[in-house]
Write a protein that holds these residues in place. Structure first.
Motif, PDB file in Angstrom:
ATOM      1  N   SER A 126       0.811  -1.220   0.000  1.00  8.57           N
ATOM      2  CA  SER A 126       0.000   0.000   0.000  1.00  8.57           C
ATOM      3  C   SER A 126       0.845   1.272   0.000  1.00  8.57           C
ATOM      4  N   ASP A 127       2.171   1.129  -0.183  1.00  9.00           N
ATOM      5  CA  ASP A 127       3.091   2.275  -0.226  1.00  9.00           C
ATOM      6  C   ASP A 127       3.168   3.080   1.063  1.00  9.00           C
ATOM      7  N   CYS A 128       2.809   2.489   2.187  1.00  8.56           N
ATOM      8  CA  CYS A 128       2.852   3.207   3.461  1.00  8.56           C
ATOM      9  C   CYS A 128       4.296   3.537   3.842  1.00  8.56           C
ATOM     10  N   LYS A 130       6.666   4.580   2.180  1.00  8.43           N
ATOM     11  CA  LYS A 130       7.176   5.807   1.569  1.00  8.43           C
ATOM     12  C   LYS A 130       7.262   6.896   2.644  1.00  8.43           C
ATOM     13  N   CYS A 131       6.300   6.919   3.560  1.00  6.36           N
ATOM     14  CA  CYS A 131       6.232   7.984   4.568  1.00  6.36           C
ATOM     15  C   CYS A 131       6.353   7.485   6.002  1.00  6.36           C
ATOM     16  N   GLY A 140       5.740  10.916   7.726  1.00  6.50           N
ATOM     17  CA  GLY A 140       4.759  10.551   8.747  1.00  6.50           C
ATOM     18  C   GLY A 140       5.463  10.057   9.997  1.00  6.50           C
ATOM     19  N   PRO A 141       4.737   9.974  11.114  1.00  6.91           N
ATOM     20  CA  PRO A 141       5.335   9.486  12.366  1.00  6.91           C
ATOM     21  C   PRO A 141       5.725   8.012  12.249  1.00  6.91           C
ATOM     22  N   HIS A 148      -8.602   6.290  10.058  1.00 10.46           N
ATOM     23  CA  HIS A 148      -7.458   6.976   9.438  1.00 10.46           C
ATOM     24  C   HIS A 148      -6.949   6.255   8.194  1.00 10.46           C
ATOM     25  N   ILE A 203       1.632  17.613   4.845  1.00 11.03           N
ATOM     26  CA  ILE A 203       2.991  17.161   4.594  1.00 11.03           C
ATOM     27  C   ILE A 203       3.771  18.344   4.041  1.00 11.03           C
ATOM     28  N   SER A 251      -4.923   4.970   1.789  1.00 13.75           N
ATOM     29  CA  SER A 251      -5.663   3.903   2.458  1.00 13.75           C
ATOM     30  C   SER A 251      -4.984   2.579   2.159  1.00 13.75           C
ATOM     31  N   ILE A 273       0.637  -2.254  14.037  1.00 14.50           N
ATOM     32  CA  ILE A 273       1.157  -0.912  14.330  1.00 14.50           C
ATOM     33  C   ILE A 273       1.092  -0.642  15.836  1.00 14.50           C
TER      34      ILE A 273
HETATM   35  C1  HEC Z   1       2.510  10.649   1.584  1.00 11.13           C
HETATM   36  C2  HEC Z   1       2.962  10.237   2.912  1.00 11.13           C
HETATM   37  C3  HEC Z   1       2.173   9.158   3.650  1.00 11.13           C
HETATM   38  C4  HEC Z   1       1.818   7.905   3.200  1.00 11.13           C
HETATM   39  C5  HEC Z   1       2.089   7.288   1.845  1.00 11.13           C
HETATM   40  C6  HEC Z   1       1.150   7.250   4.320  1.00 11.13           C
HETATM   41  N1  HEC Z   1       1.127   8.075   5.407  1.00 11.13           N
HETATM   42 FE1  HEC Z   1       0.393   7.616   7.236  1.00 11.13          FE
HETATM   43  N2  HEC Z   1       0.733   9.509   7.859  1.00 11.13           N
HETATM   44  C7  HEC Z   1       1.358  10.501   7.117  1.00 11.13           C
HETATM   45  C8  HEC Z   1       1.408  11.730   7.885  1.00 11.13           C
HETATM   46  C9  HEC Z   1       2.022  13.066   7.443  1.00 11.13           C
HETATM   47  C10 HEC Z   1       0.776  11.443   9.135  1.00 11.13           C
HETATM   48  C11 HEC Z   1       0.537  12.391  10.316  1.00 11.13           C
HETATM   49  C12 HEC Z   1      -0.855  12.938  10.181  1.00 11.13           C
HETATM   50  C13 HEC Z   1      -1.263  13.788  11.350  1.00 11.13           C
HETATM   51  O1  HEC Z   1      -0.866  13.509  12.468  1.00 11.13           O
HETATM   52  O2  HEC Z   1      -2.033  14.729  11.102  1.00 11.13           O
HETATM   53  C14 HEC Z   1       0.384  10.022   9.067  1.00 11.13           C
HETATM   54  C15 HEC Z   1      -0.224   9.367  10.104  1.00 11.13           C
HETATM   55  C16 HEC Z   1      -0.465   8.006  10.129  1.00 11.13           C
HETATM   56  C17 HEC Z   1      -0.931   7.275  11.267  1.00 11.13           C
HETATM   57  C18 HEC Z   1      -1.231   7.865  12.645  1.00 11.13           C
HETATM   58  C19 HEC Z   1      -2.587   8.503  12.654  1.00 11.13           C
HETATM   59  C20 HEC Z   1      -2.927   9.129  13.966  1.00 11.13           C
HETATM   60  O3  HEC Z   1      -4.125   9.266  14.252  1.00 11.13           O
HETATM   61  O4  HEC Z   1      -2.030   9.476  14.740  1.00 11.13           O
HETATM   62  C21 HEC Z   1      -1.052   5.971  10.899  1.00 11.13           C
HETATM   63  C22 HEC Z   1      -1.513   4.805  11.730  1.00 11.13           C
HETATM   64  C23 HEC Z   1      -0.650   5.899   9.509  1.00 11.13           C
HETATM   65  N3  HEC Z   1      -0.311   7.146   9.068  1.00 11.13           N
HETATM   66  C24 HEC Z   1      -0.641   4.739   8.782  1.00 11.13           C
HETATM   67  C25 HEC Z   1      -0.398   4.686   7.422  1.00 11.13           C
HETATM   68  C26 HEC Z   1      -0.623   3.529   6.597  1.00 11.13           C
HETATM   69  C27 HEC Z   1      -1.129   2.176   7.106  1.00 11.13           C
HETATM   70  C28 HEC Z   1      -0.291   3.879   5.325  1.00 11.13           C
HETATM   71  C29 HEC Z   1      -0.429   3.055   4.068  1.00 11.13           C
HETATM   72  C30 HEC Z   1      -1.781   2.721   3.669  1.00 11.13           C
HETATM   73  C31 HEC Z   1       0.175   5.261   5.361  1.00 11.13           C
HETATM   74  N4  HEC Z   1       0.089   5.712   6.642  1.00 11.13           N
HETATM   75  C32 HEC Z   1       0.649   5.960   4.265  1.00 11.13           C
HETATM   76  C33 HEC Z   1       1.887  10.360   5.853  1.00 11.13           C
HETATM   77  C34 HEC Z   1       1.732   9.252   5.029  1.00 11.13           C
END
Ligand code: HEC
Length: 115
Positions: A41-43, A45-46, A55-56, A78, A87, A96, A112
């Motif tokens: 799902s490319d998660c 990457k961030c 991302g965190p 989320h 970002i 997603s 997670i």
């Molecule tokens: C383009 C960059 C990017 C990608 C790709 C991405 N995320 Fe994130 N994600 C973020 C950022 C930035 C935050 C912080 C958002 C915030 O706190 O407002 C975050 C926050 C989260 C959190 C914490 C949310 C919370 O309520 O604190 C989770 C869990 C998460 N991402 C899971 C995933 C998953 C699973 C995927 C893959 C489907 C994914 N992310 C893909 C950038 C990304």
């Protein structure tokens, strides 16, 4: 189960517990499946497990939600509804998970939250 069946002795009760609970335990967390889906799902990457990227880290997420009863529901929303995140000061749609299977999503969330 009728209460009287306990009179048959502990072994019958034990067997029933193993039959009922072993499959639940096996389904509790599949780390390999979680990592595979996160990758697909490319998660990554961030996100990384223990290092902040755009991302965190997942450790940070686990720490933030530790002891919060609504953690699973909030993370479910989320990672399934593309909420807007910032970002580098720019609003983007959050990814997603690439699955339609709710159990697979919950498995990733468990993974997670247990980092
Ligand atoms: C383009 C960059 C990017 C990608 C790709 C991405 N995320 Fe994130 N994600 C973020 C950022 C930035 C935050 C912080 C958002 C915030 O706190 O407002 C975050 C926050 C989260 C959190 C914490 C949310 C919370 O309520 O604190 C989770 C869990 C998460 N991402 C899971 C995933 C998953 C699973 C995927 C893959 C489907 C994914 N992310 C893909 C950038 C990304």
């Amino acid at each position: 189960m009728h209460l009287l069946s306990f009179r048959r002795g502990p072994s019958a009760v034990g067997v029933v517990f193993i039959l009922l609970l072993a499959p639940l335990a096996a389904r509790a967390l599949d780390a390999d499946a979680a990592q595979a889906l996160v990758k697909k799902s490319d998660c990554l990457k961030c996100h990384a497990v223990d290092k902040k990227k755009d991302g965190p880290s997942y450790k940070e997420v686990a720490a933030k939600y530790k002891g919060k009863p609504d953690a699973e529901q909030r993370l479910f929303t989320h990672v399934t509804t593309n909420p807007k995140v910032k970002i580098d000061g720019k609003e983007e749609e959050h990814n997603s998970l690439k699955t339609k299977d709710e159990a697979e999503v919950r498995n990733v969330i468990q993974w997670i939250l247990s980092r």
